[in-house]
Design an enzyme around this catalytic site. Structure first.
Site, PDB file in Angstrom:
ATOM      1  N   CYS A 157      35.864  39.327  38.133  1.00 32.56           N
ATOM      2  CA  CYS A 157      37.124  38.566  38.149  1.00 32.56           C
ATOM      3  C   CYS A 157      38.132  39.008  39.202  1.00 32.56           C
ATOM      4  O   CYS A 157      38.534  38.207  40.042  1.00 32.56           O
ATOM      5  CB  CYS A 157      37.783  38.622  36.779  1.00 32.56           C
ATOM      6  SG  CYS A 157      36.847  37.742  35.538  1.00 32.56           S
TER       7      CYS A 157
HETATM    8  C1  UDX Z   1      39.438  41.448  33.832  1.00 33.94           C
HETATM    9  C2  UDX Z   1      40.690  41.110  33.007  1.00 33.94           C
HETATM   10  O1  UDX Z   1      41.158  42.294  32.347  1.00 33.94           O
HETATM   11  C3  UDX Z   1      40.392  40.005  32.018  1.00 33.94           C
HETATM   12  O2  UDX Z   1      41.586  39.624  31.340  1.00 33.94           O
HETATM   13  C4  UDX Z   1      39.813  38.806  32.766  1.00 33.94           C
HETATM   14  O3  UDX Z   1      39.444  37.783  31.841  1.00 33.94           O
HETATM   15  C5  UDX Z   1      38.597  39.205  33.593  1.00 33.94           C
HETATM   16  O4  UDX Z   1      38.944  40.289  34.468  1.00 33.94           O
HETATM   17  P1  UDX Z   1      37.202  42.862  33.421  1.00 33.94           P
HETATM   18  O5  UDX Z   1      36.968  42.653  34.879  1.00 33.94           O
HETATM   19  O6  UDX Z   1      36.100  42.552  32.470  1.00 33.94           O
HETATM   20  O7  UDX Z   1      38.466  41.985  32.927  1.00 33.94           O
HETATM   21  O8  UDX Z   1      37.594  44.398  33.175  1.00 33.94           O
HETATM   22  P2  UDX Z   1      38.931  45.280  33.233  1.00 33.94           P
HETATM   23  O9  UDX Z   1      38.929  46.172  32.055  1.00 33.94           O
HETATM   24  O10 UDX Z   1      40.135  44.457  33.433  1.00 33.94           O
HETATM   25  O11 UDX Z   1      38.666  46.200  34.531  1.00 33.94           O
HETATM   26  C6  UDX Z   1      38.495  45.637  35.822  1.00 33.94           C
HETATM   27  C7  UDX Z   1      38.328  46.730  36.861  1.00 33.94           C
HETATM   28  O12 UDX Z   1      39.561  47.425  37.035  1.00 33.94           O
HETATM   29  C8  UDX Z   1      37.309  47.811  36.496  1.00 33.94           C
HETATM   30  O13 UDX Z   1      36.566  48.157  37.645  1.00 33.94           O
HETATM   31  C9  UDX Z   1      38.157  48.978  36.027  1.00 33.94           C
HETATM   32  O14 UDX Z   1      37.523  50.232  36.211  1.00 33.94           O
HETATM   33  C10 UDX Z   1      39.370  48.832  36.927  1.00 33.94           C
HETATM   34  N1  UDX Z   1      40.610  49.421  36.376  1.00 33.94           N
HETATM   35  C11 UDX Z   1      41.153  48.910  35.241  1.00 33.94           C
HETATM   36  C12 UDX Z   1      41.217  50.467  37.055  1.00 33.94           C
HETATM   37  O15 UDX Z   1      40.735  50.926  38.094  1.00 33.94           O
HETATM   38  N2  UDX Z   1      42.390  50.976  36.544  1.00 33.94           N
HETATM   39  C13 UDX Z   1      42.970  50.493  35.414  1.00 33.94           C
HETATM   40  O16 UDX Z   1      44.036  51.000  35.030  1.00 33.94           O
HETATM   41  C14 UDX Z   1      42.333  49.431  34.745  1.00 33.94           C
END
Ligand code: UDX
Length: 435
Positions: A266
């Site tokens: 996403c």
């Molecule tokens: C995301 C959105 O959270 C969700 O609402 C949407 O529908 C789809 O995209 P997702 O990609 O499944 O969800 O995972 P998410 O937990 O949001 O993490 C995305 C990426 O960001 C991961 O690689 C995670 O490691 C990274 N991340 C997340 C960080 O590097 N730091 C953070 O503080 C949070």
């Protein structure tokens, strides 16, 4: 209610399971027979906590059935969700091929159907897709007009991989984007058992809410990562800084975990699509450009620090712990592990990888590196370790028996430092190593 779901990817399958859990009858439709066969056997086509158990439960009770016959599925239900894929093109724009073909097929199916049929767009699509592309395709093929012959709405999905079932059943809000009161009432009734706040908007606003949410979350992460690089030089810990910053209720501590950057299906795709839309309109997007630029920097920054702190990584055996873009998934889309692997290979390291679930998927992207199915065997082999995904098993490694490891570089702040007294350890956003 009777609901058909077109497209059995993450969003389609979890939407179907959540609606079945709420007491609805679901028909899952897909063009890939192997996928439907796996679901019929009570299993998930991808790894996601709780999904296997829920498929098995609802397939045995026949609350969920599967079909390759879209027309038949639409005809025997009252509501159809479109949850087909929206991949990115080379230039970052959204490829709407599957949306167009699903809309055309649904238009064909409702042509002679009796009663009011509601069609809901749920995949993430660029603003205007529902009101322009989908509406005109269905109108043209069916000969019906939206709002009278059929209902049309856009309801974005906000689930996170690894927590998909929990998020689907406990959303912070449900956005229903529709111009029609009748469609809004039908969908409000469908979502009522979720006990969540419902926001009514236009379809285009609903589409824009999804892009804006994801872009803001990605912005928070990139901001934390930029601050993280400054903290390393200043000699303070970015996690302590973000703890203090996040205690301000206007900011919140969420999505301020600095690390090796964001991956997944996403954030990278949605930020790029929004930048592309703006560019087409002649607008500049310096914030979004910076979000992506920061995200590209982090994997190289990690390898660069490793290279400098141990006097060169050429010839070193480097183990990547974590290949999935986040824990509790086998999804490797835009995983930050891939640029780290490629950069290590460029610098002459010997690279191997481990992941509890994602080895098979990653192997197709990096077929030439070695893989360890056994995490401990991998650690025993390695000179240096790059921790890329915060799987629980990595937090439980007994480092007291691994003092042959020269250094650990933690891209996700995974390891409890009190457990690694005898090994050089650095995690992003801490004072730079001086070993
Ligand atoms: C995301 C959105 O959270 C969700 O609402 C949407 O529908 C789809 O995209 P997702 O990609 O499944 O969800 O995972 P998410 O937990 O949001 O993490 C995305 C990426 O960001 C991961 O690689 C995670 O490691 C990274 N991340 C997340 C960080 O590097 N730091 C953070 O503080 C949070």
């Amino acid at each position: 209610m009777k609901v058909s779901i077109i497209g059995c990817g993450y969003v389609g399958l979890t939407t179907g399971l959540a609606l079945a859990e709420l007491g609805n009858e679901i028909i899952l439709v897909d063009v890939i027979p192997e996928k439907l066969k796996v679901i019929e056997q009570g299993r998930s086509p991808f790894y996601e906590p709780d999904v296997d158990e829920m498929i098995s439960k609802h397939i045995s009770s026949r609350a969920i059935t599967t079909s390759m016959d879209l027309k038949e599925a639409v005809n025997s239900t009252e509501i159809t969700f479109i949850t087909v894929g929206t991949p990115s093109r080379e230039d970052g724009s959204m490829d709407d091929t599957y949306i167009r073909s699903a809309s055309g097929n649904i238009g064909e199916a409702i042509k002679d159907k009796e009663g009011f049929h509601v069609i809901v767009m749920k995949s993430t699509v660029v603003p205007g897709t529902t009101d322009i592309t989908i509406r005109s395709t269905i109108d043209e093929v069916s000969g019906l007009g939206s709002g009278e012959g059929y209902g049309l709405a856009m309801c974005p999905e906000f689930l996170r991989e690894g927590a998909a079932m929990y998020d689907s059943l406990n959303p912070d809000r449900v956005v229903i984007g529709t111009h029609e009161d009748r469609t809004f009432e039908i969908l409000s009734k469908l979502f009522e058992p979720l006990n969540s706040d419902i926001l009514r908007t236009s379809p285009t606003s609903a589409e824009m809410i999804k892009y804006t949410s994801n872009s803001l979350l990605a912005t928070k992460i990139s901001f934390a990562n930029e601050i993280s690089r400054i903290c390393e030089e200043v000699g303070v810990d970015v996690y302590e800084i973000m703890k203090g910053v996040g205690m301000d209720s206007r900011i919140s501590p969420q999505f301020l975990r600095a690390g090796v950057g964001f991956g997944g299906s996403c954030f990278p795709k949605d930020v790029s699509a929004l930048m592309h839309i703006a560019k087409e309109m002649g607008l500049k997007t310096p914030i979004l450009d910076g979000v992506m630029e920061n995200n590209d920097i982090q994997p190289y920054h990690l390898v660069d620090i490793a290279d400098r702190s141990i006097g060169g990584i050429k010839g070193k055996k480097a183990l990547i712990l974590g290949l999935a873009f986040k824990p509790d998934t086998d999804d490797i889309r835009s995983t930050r592990s891939l640029p780290v692997v490629m950069n290590l290979l460029e610098k002459g390291a010997i690279v191997a990888g481990h992941d509890p679930k994602a080895i098979d998927n990653f192997r197709s992207e990096a077929p030439d590196i070695e893989y360890f199915e056994d995490m401990n065997m991998g650690v025993d082999w390695a000179d240096i370790i790059f921790l890329m995904t915060e799987w629980t098993e990595y937090k439980e490694i007994d480092w007291s028996t691994k003092d042959h490891v020269e250094a650990i570089f933690d891209g996700r702040r995974t390891i409890d430092t009190s457990k690694i007294e005898d090994i050089n350890y650095w995690s992003m956003g801490r004072v730079l190593p001086d070993w």
